[in-house]
Design an enzyme around this catalytic site. Structure first.
Site, PDB file in Angstrom:
ATOM      1  N   GLN A 193     -46.969  -5.050   7.500  1.00  0.00           N
ATOM      2  CA  GLN A 193     -46.868  -5.721   8.809  1.00  0.00           C
ATOM      3  C   GLN A 193     -45.991  -4.896   9.761  1.00  0.00           C
ATOM      4  O   GLN A 193     -45.959  -3.676   9.666  1.00  0.00           O
ATOM      5  CB  GLN A 193     -46.344  -7.163   8.664  1.00  0.00           C
ATOM      6  CG  GLN A 193     -47.347  -8.090   8.048  1.00  0.00           C
ATOM      7  CD  GLN A 193     -47.068  -8.401   6.596  1.00  0.00           C
ATOM      8  OE1 GLN A 193     -46.035  -8.081   6.046  1.00  0.00           O
ATOM      9  NE2 GLN A 193     -48.005  -9.040   5.951  1.00  0.00           N
ATOM     10  N   GLY A 204     -53.523  -5.077   5.438  1.00  0.00           N
ATOM     11  CA  GLY A 204     -54.291  -3.985   4.842  1.00  0.00           C
ATOM     12  C   GLY A 204     -53.881  -2.641   5.400  1.00  0.00           C
ATOM     13  O   GLY A 204     -53.665  -2.486   6.598  1.00  0.00           O
ATOM     14  N   HIS A 205     -53.724  -1.661   4.510  1.00  0.00           N
ATOM     15  CA  HIS A 205     -53.438  -0.298   4.939  1.00  0.00           C
ATOM     16  C   HIS A 205     -54.712   0.529   4.754  1.00  0.00           C
ATOM     17  O   HIS A 205     -55.217   0.664   3.647  1.00  0.00           O
ATOM     18  CB  HIS A 205     -52.285   0.293   4.116  1.00  0.00           C
ATOM     19  CG  HIS A 205     -50.973  -0.342   4.430  1.00  0.00           C
ATOM     20  ND1 HIS A 205     -49.798  -0.039   3.772  1.00  0.00           N
ATOM     21  CD2 HIS A 205     -50.631  -1.279   5.345  1.00  0.00           C
ATOM     22  CE1 HIS A 205     -48.799  -0.752   4.279  1.00  0.00           C
ATOM     23  NE2 HIS A 205     -49.293  -1.518   5.230  1.00  0.00           N
ATOM     24  N   LYS A 243     -49.562   2.608   8.975  1.00  0.00           N
ATOM     25  CA  LYS A 243     -48.571   2.996   7.952  1.00  0.00           C
ATOM     26  C   LYS A 243     -49.208   3.650   6.725  1.00  0.00           C
ATOM     27  O   LYS A 243     -48.682   4.592   6.163  1.00  0.00           O
ATOM     28  CB  LYS A 243     -47.762   1.763   7.531  1.00  0.00           C
ATOM     29  CG  LYS A 243     -46.907   1.196   8.650  1.00  0.00           C
ATOM     30  CD  LYS A 243     -46.220  -0.089   8.249  1.00  0.00           C
ATOM     31  CE  LYS A 243     -47.147  -1.276   8.169  1.00  0.00           C
ATOM     32  NZ  LYS A 243     -47.736  -1.699   9.443  1.00  0.00           N
ATOM     33  N   ASP A 272     -50.307  -3.226  11.914  1.00  0.00           N
ATOM     34  CA  ASP A 272     -51.519  -2.412  12.126  1.00  0.00           C
ATOM     35  C   ASP A 272     -51.218  -1.074  12.801  1.00  0.00           C
ATOM     36  O   ASP A 272     -52.059  -0.522  13.504  1.00  0.00           O
ATOM     37  CB  ASP A 272     -52.561  -3.175  12.977  1.00  0.00           C
ATOM     38  CG  ASP A 272     -52.843  -4.570  12.443  1.00  0.00           C
ATOM     39  OD1 ASP A 272     -53.112  -4.681  11.244  1.00  0.00           O
ATOM     40  OD2 ASP A 272     -52.765  -5.540  13.224  1.00  0.00           O
TER      41      ASP A 272
END
Length: 421
Positions: free
Chosen positions: A222, A40-41, A16, A13
């Site tokens: 991650q 999730g990005h 990225k 988190d």
């Protein structure tokens, strides 16, 4: 040409997706090398917010090739939803998104296994997202996996055999109260949807692109402290989130790695179970969570919050060979009178260490250095020259401790709120 790698240095988190999007114009290709739809990005630009789970964050730059590598695990139904959502917002994917035939498929029964294994652990749960990631990687390692390339021939037969094996395991765990009829139907739709994309042998494609002089950015999911080998085991993900994962997840030789961008927050967060030495259980932690909107992009779960941990960061920089640091969410700390950084761990026997130990599950107390806060809104700043002195001091302190330059600083969620030094 060499590939550059971008990855998280903390517990995930770190932001990225935003940075990949900002850096993409400098590259011809963006490639995901591990993980699945459990991460999730989040990207924000032009007044829109997007959450990507399996699709590389370079997809918003029209002319770039995006590759889902062999190290990724893919859920066809979730991938289809994600892709259709992007297409609806005007971002065409076919011809620009290539998928490795060697990427493994997350089956509906993998999600059931995920739930069954977590239930069996009782109070020792690892805090899985329930997306079936762990069981899919388990099948891969035990040589029982179903891959993207399998959808091209005798697929129904292969699928039935894998499903039957999973059902036997579920029965042995007394996990039999389920009905996946509707989920399975949508999953099969996802399989058909996948067939319109260019399915490639990604190691050949990436190396050919490099020979042709193309620049490649590898995007990790991650964070380093969740790596299956080097993270806070067993509270980790099921893949190699470190730089070496780009080699195994895309088929790149180690000598092809160029710059390694390590991303960190100006503080620290963690989601799910597991040790977190600098976690704050007070109003300060609550304040960081509220200001930083620290809730999981995929799960919506509250993230645990704490001060920055330089012991863990030094370790992450070492195992990844980080050449450049990127600091995110600096603006979240704008209103604090003082900020802290963990520079050592105090063990239960009273000794202090400045290195990351074998086990951090018990008896670790963070040793902090406290610095004055900058008490100024960073979110409107557009150049380094406008940084308040206290913030400059914080940056200088971090660079000295981590012995690595901080080259990009984010002062807000939007693409434009990114300052290069």
């Amino acid at each position: 040409m060499k590939v550059d790698v971008l990855l998280g240095l903390q517990w995930g988190d770190e932001g990225k997706g935003k940075v990949v999007d900002v850096l993409t114009p400098r590259y011809d290709v963006v490639a995901r090398f591990q993980g699945g739809p459990n991460a999730g990005h989040t990207l924000e630009f032009e007044g829109q917010k997007y959450v990507l789970r399996s699709i590389p964050s370079g997809i918003f730059q029209g002319d770039k090739v995006n590759i889902i590598g062999n190290g990724v695990v893919l859920a066809p139904d979730l991938f289809m939803d994600e892709a259709k959502e992007l297409e609806k917002s005007g971002h065409a994917l076919v011809n620009r998104l290539h998928i490795s035939k060697k990427a493994h498929l997350i089956m509906p029964t993998h999600r059931l296994l995920d739930a069954a294994y977590e239930a069996a652990k009782g109070k020792n749960k690892v805090g899985t997202t329930g997306k079936g990631i762990g069981p899919t990687y388990t099948d891969k390692i035990s040589r029982n996996g179903l891959r993207v390339g399998d959808i091209l021939e005798n697929f129904e037969e292969k699928y039935a055999a894998h499903k039957a094996r999973h059902e036997k395991i579920l029965a042995s765990l007394n996990y039999t109260d389920y009905d996946i009829t509707e989920v399975e139907k949508k999953w099969m739709e996802g399989i058909e949807y996948l067939k319109q994309f260019e399915l490639v042998v990604s190691e050949h494609e990436v190396n050919r692109l490099l020979r042709d002089g193309k620049s490649v950015l590898c995007e990790g999911a991650q964070g380093t402290m969740l790596d299956v080998d080097f993270g806070s085991y067993p509270f980790v993900t099921s893949s190699n989130t470190v730089c070496a994962g780009a080699c195994t997840g895309l088929g790149i030789g180690p000598n092809k790695i160029g710059d390694v961008y390590g991303i960190m927050k100006a503080y620290c967060t963690r989601i799910g179970a597991g040790p977190f030495p600098t976690e704050l259980f007070d109003e300060t932690g609550d304040k960081i969570r509220a200001i930083g909107h620290e809730y999981g992009a995929v799960t919506g779960r509250e993230r645990r919050c704490g001060w920055i941990d330089l012991v863990a960061l030094k370790y992450a920089i070492m195992v990844n060979g980080v050449t450049k640091l990127i600091m995110m969410k600096s603006d979240v700390l704008d209103g604090f009178e003082s900020v802290k950084a963990c520079v050592a761990y105090k063990l239960s026997d009273g000794t202090q260490i400045d290195y990351f130990p074998y086990d951090i599950t018990e008896g670790i107390e963070p040793v902090y250095v406290e610095m004055p806060g900058w008490n100024q809104d960073l979110s409107k700043i557009s150049s380094e020259s406008e940084f308040p002195q206290a913030f400059k001091n914080y940056i200088d302190f971090l660079e000295k401790e981590l012995e690595t330059p901080i080259v990009i600083i984010s002062v807000g969620p939007d693409r434009e709120q990114t300052i290069e030094r």
